[in-house]
Design a protein around this motif. Structure first.
Motif, PDB file in Angstrom:
ATOM      1  N   GLN A 117       8.196  -7.698  -5.210  1.00 31.31           N
ATOM      2  CA  GLN A 117       7.640  -8.880  -5.563  1.00 31.31           C
ATOM      3  C   GLN A 117       6.266  -8.862  -4.603  1.00 31.31           C
ATOM      4  OE1 GLN A 117      11.191 -11.352  -4.408  1.00 31.31           O
ATOM      5  NE2 GLN A 117      10.378 -12.554  -6.272  1.00 31.31           N
ATOM      6  N   ILE A 118       6.022  -7.739  -4.124  1.00 33.74           N
ATOM      7  CA  ILE A 118       4.791  -7.543  -3.239  1.00 33.74           C
ATOM      8  C   ILE A 118       4.031  -6.704  -3.722  1.00 33.74           C
ATOM      9  CG2 ILE A 118       4.277  -7.047  -0.856  1.00 33.74           C
ATOM     10  CD1 ILE A 118       6.764  -8.122  -0.024  1.00 33.74           C
ATOM     11  N   MET A 119       2.626  -6.898  -3.677  1.00 38.65           N
ATOM     12  CA  MET A 119       1.514  -6.102  -3.905  1.00 38.65           C
ATOM     13  C   MET A 119       1.000  -5.471  -2.757  1.00 38.65           C
ATOM     14  SD  MET A 119      -2.021  -6.617  -6.246  1.00 38.65           S
ATOM     15  CE  MET A 119      -0.960  -6.751  -7.554  1.00 38.65           C
ATOM     16  N   MET A 120       0.670  -4.287  -2.597  1.00 38.71           N
ATOM     17  CA  MET A 120       0.002  -3.514  -1.305  1.00 38.71           C
ATOM     18  C   MET A 120      -1.264  -3.173  -1.855  1.00 38.71           C
ATOM     19  SD  MET A 120      -0.089  -2.589   1.613  1.00 38.71           S
ATOM     20  CE  MET A 120      -1.543  -1.867   2.437  1.00 38.71           C
ATOM     21  N   VAL A 121      -2.211  -3.623  -1.183  1.00 36.92           N
ATOM     22  CA  VAL A 121      -3.664  -3.269  -1.770  1.00 36.92           C
ATOM     23  C   VAL A 121      -4.321  -2.676  -0.499  1.00 36.92           C
ATOM     24  CG1 VAL A 121      -5.882  -4.347  -2.358  1.00 36.92           C
ATOM     25  CG2 VAL A 121      -3.900  -5.568  -3.071  1.00 36.92           C
ATOM     26  N   GLY A 122      -4.711  -1.517  -0.838  1.00 41.11           N
ATOM     27  CA  GLY A 122      -5.286  -0.740   0.354  1.00 41.11           C
ATOM     28  C   GLY A 122      -6.432   0.508  -0.254  1.00 41.11           C
ATOM     29  N   ASP A 123      -7.070   1.273   0.634  1.00 37.35           N
ATOM     30  CA  ASP A 123      -8.071   2.187   0.078  1.00 37.35           C
ATOM     31  C   ASP A 123      -7.614   3.537   0.422  1.00 37.35           C
ATOM     32  OD1 ASP A 123      -8.688   1.567   2.984  1.00 37.35           O
ATOM     33  OD2 ASP A 123     -10.580   2.604   2.599  1.00 37.35           O
ATOM     34  N   SER A 124      -6.453   3.920   0.962  1.00 31.27           N
ATOM     35  CA  SER A 124      -6.226   5.128   1.654  1.00 31.27           C
ATOM     36  C   SER A 124      -4.832   5.678   1.032  1.00 31.27           C
ATOM     37  CB  SER A 124      -6.311   5.143   3.175  1.00 31.27           C
ATOM     38  OG  SER A 124      -5.208   4.418   3.462  1.00 31.27           O
ATOM     39  N   ILE A 177       4.869 -10.913  -8.809  1.00 31.09           N
ATOM     40  CA  ILE A 177       4.245 -11.055  -7.583  1.00 31.09           C
ATOM     41  C   ILE A 177       4.142 -12.083  -7.132  1.00 31.09           C
ATOM     42  CG2 ILE A 177       2.069 -10.324  -6.367  1.00 31.09           C
ATOM     43  CD1 ILE A 177       3.427  -7.856  -7.345  1.00 31.09           C
ATOM     44  N   ARG A 178       4.965 -12.365  -5.717  1.00 33.47           N
ATOM     45  CA  ARG A 178       4.814 -13.488  -4.944  1.00 33.47           C
ATOM     46  C   ARG A 178       3.846 -13.400  -3.600  1.00 33.47           C
ATOM     47  NH1 ARG A 178       4.653 -17.076  -7.668  1.00 33.47           N
ATOM     48  NH2 ARG A 178       4.969 -18.288  -5.781  1.00 33.47           N
ATOM     49  N   ALA A 179       3.639 -12.194  -3.119  1.00 31.96           N
ATOM     50  CA  ALA A 179       2.844 -11.982  -2.047  1.00 31.96           C
ATOM     51  C   ALA A 179       1.884 -10.554  -2.138  1.00 31.96           C
ATOM     52  CB  ALA A 179       3.773 -11.793  -0.861  1.00 31.96           C
ATOM     53  N   VAL A 180       0.864 -10.847  -1.442  1.00 29.39           N
ATOM     54  CA  VAL A 180      -0.141  -9.586  -1.377  1.00 29.39           C
ATOM     55  C   VAL A 180      -0.326  -9.242  -0.099  1.00 29.39           C
ATOM     56  CG1 VAL A 180      -2.343  -8.500  -1.986  1.00 29.39           C
ATOM     57  CG2 VAL A 180      -1.203 -10.488  -3.568  1.00 29.39           C
ATOM     58  N   VAL A 181      -0.254  -7.873   0.419  1.00 28.00           N
ATOM     59  CA  VAL A 181      -0.476  -7.211   1.640  1.00 28.00           C
ATOM     60  C   VAL A 181      -1.732  -6.586   1.615  1.00 28.00           C
ATOM     61  CG1 VAL A 181       0.311  -5.881   3.292  1.00 28.00           C
ATOM     62  CG2 VAL A 181       1.939  -7.338   2.252  1.00 28.00           C
ATOM     63  N   PHE A 182      -2.597  -6.821   2.377  1.00 22.09           N
ATOM     64  CA  PHE A 182      -3.885  -6.120   2.616  1.00 22.09           C
ATOM     65  C   PHE A 182      -4.201  -5.237   3.661  1.00 22.09           C
ATOM     66  CE2 PHE A 182      -4.762  -9.927   0.144  1.00 22.09           C
ATOM     67  CZ  PHE A 182      -5.406  -9.726  -0.950  1.00 22.09           C
ATOM     68  N   ASP A 183      -4.442  -4.050   3.599  1.00 23.95           N
ATOM     69  CA  ASP A 183      -5.260  -3.329   4.443  1.00 23.95           C
ATOM     70  C   ASP A 183      -6.448  -3.873   4.768  1.00 23.95           C
ATOM     71  OD1 ASP A 183      -5.887  -0.913   6.044  1.00 23.95           O
ATOM     72  OD2 ASP A 183      -7.385  -0.480   4.433  1.00 23.95           O
ATOM     73  N   MET A 184      -6.944  -3.647   6.082  1.00 22.02           N
ATOM     74  CA  MET A 184      -8.406  -4.020   6.424  1.00 22.02           C
ATOM     75  C   MET A 184      -9.526  -3.470   6.275  1.00 22.02           C
ATOM     76  SD  MET A 184      -9.716  -6.010   9.896  1.00 22.02           S
ATOM     77  CE  MET A 184     -10.403  -4.685  10.494  1.00 22.02           C
ATOM     78  N   ASP A 185      -9.492  -2.269   7.048  1.00 18.84           N
ATOM     79  CA  ASP A 185     -10.886  -1.627   6.996  1.00 18.84           C
ATOM     80  C   ASP A 185     -10.908  -0.622   5.955  1.00 18.84           C
ATOM     81  OD1 ASP A 185     -11.636  -1.695   9.769  1.00 18.84           O
ATOM     82  OD2 ASP A 185      -9.586  -0.948  10.233  1.00 18.84           O
ATOM     83  N   GLY A 186     -11.923  -0.967   5.199  1.00  9.97           N
ATOM     84  CA  GLY A 186     -12.199  -0.485   3.739  1.00  9.97           C
ATOM     85  C   GLY A 186     -11.600  -1.376   2.705  1.00  9.97           C
ATOM     86  N   THR A 187     -11.102  -2.320   2.995  1.00 10.95           N
ATOM     87  CA  THR A 187     -10.077  -3.164   1.940  1.00 10.95           C
ATOM     88  C   THR A 187     -10.611  -4.439   2.046  1.00 10.95           C
ATOM     89  OG1 THR A 187      -8.250  -1.513   1.978  1.00 10.95           O
ATOM     90  CG2 THR A 187      -7.882  -3.742   0.892  1.00 10.95           C
ATOM     91  N   LEU A 188     -10.289  -5.105   3.208  1.00 14.21           N
ATOM     92  CA  LEU A 188     -10.740  -6.503   3.196  1.00 14.21           C
ATOM     93  C   LEU A 188     -12.376  -6.661   3.520  1.00 14.21           C
ATOM     94  CD1 LEU A 188      -8.077  -8.388   5.099  1.00 14.21           C
ATOM     95  CD2 LEU A 188      -8.962  -8.325   2.535  1.00 14.21           C
TER      96      LEU A 188
END
Length: 212
Positions: free
Chosen positions: A155-162, A12-23
């Motif tokens: 190489q990217i991680m997607m972090v979210g709640d939906s 993993i070289r990058a992380v992408v975050f959703d905002m609402d409910g995640t950050l």
């Protein structure tokens, strides 16, 4: 932490975050209020799609103004997600790219970053809002970020709640991490939905041990 699929996180070289409910913590009232504000009663229809199908540009503009008013209220009541600062510190010190992919507007994202993340950890490489077309659950926003970063999707991680977050990530070929809450936990028991999730975590700081 619940590992669903046998995925390696070492690359993993990058992380992408959703905002609402995640950050920030979920605000369960927000999305129903947005739908009510534009008169959308069909729960199966996406609100942005509904607005785009409005008969005139004036009606579209008025609908956008109504949902922006709801988003402004949500911004004022925003509470940061537990584990936010430790994770932002870790990613910054490890020189891992931080990014945001949201169906919200830029001001709430900026408010969260400047209000709750220490200045030395505030840098995000790319913030993609709903102005990008097509939005989640399309994989295109994530593929766009991958191109901007010159990284392969895996190489990217997607972090979210939906579901939209997980579907976008899976279709783009990214590692997917569900931030679990009482509303989305049933996804882990649903075959079609659980297949979109590599790992489920209960706190953002758990992501540190995944990558480290």
């Amino acid at each position: 932490m619940t590992k669903i699929l046998p995925t390696s996180f070492k690359g993993i070289r990058a992380v992408v975050f959703d905002m609402d409910g995640t950050l920030c913590l979920p605000q369960p009232w927000m999305f129903p209020a947005m739908r009510e504000s534009v008169g959308l009663t069909d729960k199966s229809m996406d609100i942005l799609t509904f607005i785009e199908k409005a008969p005139s540009s004036l009606e579209r503009e008025q609908a956008l103004q109504r949902i922006e008013a709801v988003e402004a209220k949500a911004m004022r009541e925003m509470i940061p997600q537990p584990g936010l600062v430790p994770l932002m510190k870790y990613l910054s010190l490890k020189n891992l790219s931080k990014n945001v992919l949201t169906r919200n507007l830029l001001p709430p994202v900026t408010h969260l970053i400047t209000s709750y993340i220490p200045i030395e950890y505030r840098h995000f490489d790319h913030i993609i809002t709903r102005e990008f077309k097509p939005p989640k659950p399309s994989p295109e926003p994530l593929l766009h970020i991958a191109g901007l970063l010159s990284l392969a999707p895996d190489q990217i991680m997607m972090v979210g709640d939906s579901y939209d977050d997980m579907k976008s990530g899976r279709q783009a070929g990214c590692v997917t991490v569900l931030l679990r809450n009482p509303a989305n936990s049933p996804m882990l028991d649903h075959g079609e939905h659980s297949s979109l999730i590599d790992v489920a975590v209960d706190d953002l700081s758990e992501i540190i041990s995944l990558i480290d």
